[in-house]
Design a protein around this motif. Structure first.
Motif: not given
Length: 281
Positions: A203-228
């Motif tokens: 579970x901790x590894x999954x949390x790290x993976x989500x945080x890593x993806x958030x910091x990439x800003x790929x999702x935000x640039x594409x959709x304007x929001x990072x999901x919870x």
């Protein structure tokens, strides 16, 4: 055309010599294209919410049988259901022809579609993801909310490039975007359907993976929001385990994650986290 709450699916024109599908048969095809693995009872609840359970189940089985005869869907024995007296349980998936017709590019078991025999744990997890979709549709109908999008894995996966140039894949179980009446907000969630089979370390590894993806800003640039990120767990004991994992994260990470039990999931998904709310419907 897409159903409410679906990702766009393309019903490619059938060959002239092919079957002519009814509106309800096309609806079934679209629903299976969204969730990939389903049961007749789940299709019945999606297509016939106003009918009795018996009538809805009978109609769904007839539609699925017709699509199977057309070679567009295939049924597999459901390993999560005990085979006692009465009707055996089946899973329904798209065939190769069904995948082509709906425009689905990726699906579980796609490479070995004809010989695919999924395991108990795989099916249990996949049907839980499908059940979440069905419940969100039912909740929307009863409460006036709207499901703008639902992606079940692998459609919900995110491929991106890491900071060192490495190719990475984030693998949420699902993604959904919800419009909540009165809030004027679109709530976006990555969803982890937890079946109490993974260790706290995982579970901790999954949390790290989500945080890593958030910091990439790929999702935000594409959709304007990072999901919870919502972990949906079987019971409160499991919820405490995951909350302890999240509590050990750096302070700036913790607000990204939420935990709810299965019986409280509908209310939790319609209650915003600051990072899950997008002001643009």
């Amino acid at each position: 055309m897409s159903l409410p709450g679906s990702r766009p699916t393309t019903m490619r024109p059938l060959m002239r010599s092919g079957p002519v599908l009814t509106v309800e048969e096309r609806q079934v095809m679209r629903e299976v294209a969204i969730v990939h693995v389903t049961t007749a009872s789940q299709i019945a609840r999606l297509l016939f919410p106003d009918r009795s359970a018996e009538d809805a189940a009978r109609a769904a089985r007839q539609l699925l049988l017709r699509l199977e005869r057309f070679g567009l869907t295939r049924k597999l024995t459901n390993p999560t259901r005990e085979r006692r007296g009465g009707r055996p349980g089946y899973l329904h998936v798209l065939t190769e022809a069904g995948l082509r017709l709906t425009g689905v590019e990726r699906a579980p078991g796609q490479r070995q579609r004809r010989s695919w025999r999924p395991s108990y744990h795989f099916v249990d997890h996949r049907l839980a993801i499908t059940e979440l979709y069905v419940r969100l549709r039912e909740y929307a109908q009863a409460n006036g909310s709207e499901m703008k999008e639902y992606q079940a894995e692998p459609d919900s996966w995110r491929h991106y490039t890491g900071f060192a140039g490495e190719r990475l894949v984030l693998k949420p179980d699902a993604l959904t975007r919800l419009l909540v009446p009165g809030l004027k907000l679109r709530l976006s969630w990555f969803i982890e359907v937890d079946r109490d089979t993974e260790s706290p370390r995982r579970i901790a590894e999954k949390c790290t993976a989500y945080r890593r993806y958030e910091l990439s800003e790929v999702e935000f640039r594409r959709f304007g929001v990072f999901p919870g990120v919502m972990f949906i767990v079987p019971d409160e004991a499991r919820a405490r385990v995951i909350r302890r994992v999240i509590a050990k994260r750096p302070a700036e990470d913790r607000g990204l994650f939420a935990v709810t039990t299965d019986n409280q999931a509908m209310e939790a998904l319609h209650r915003p986290l600051p990072v899950a709310a997008d002001q643009r419907p």
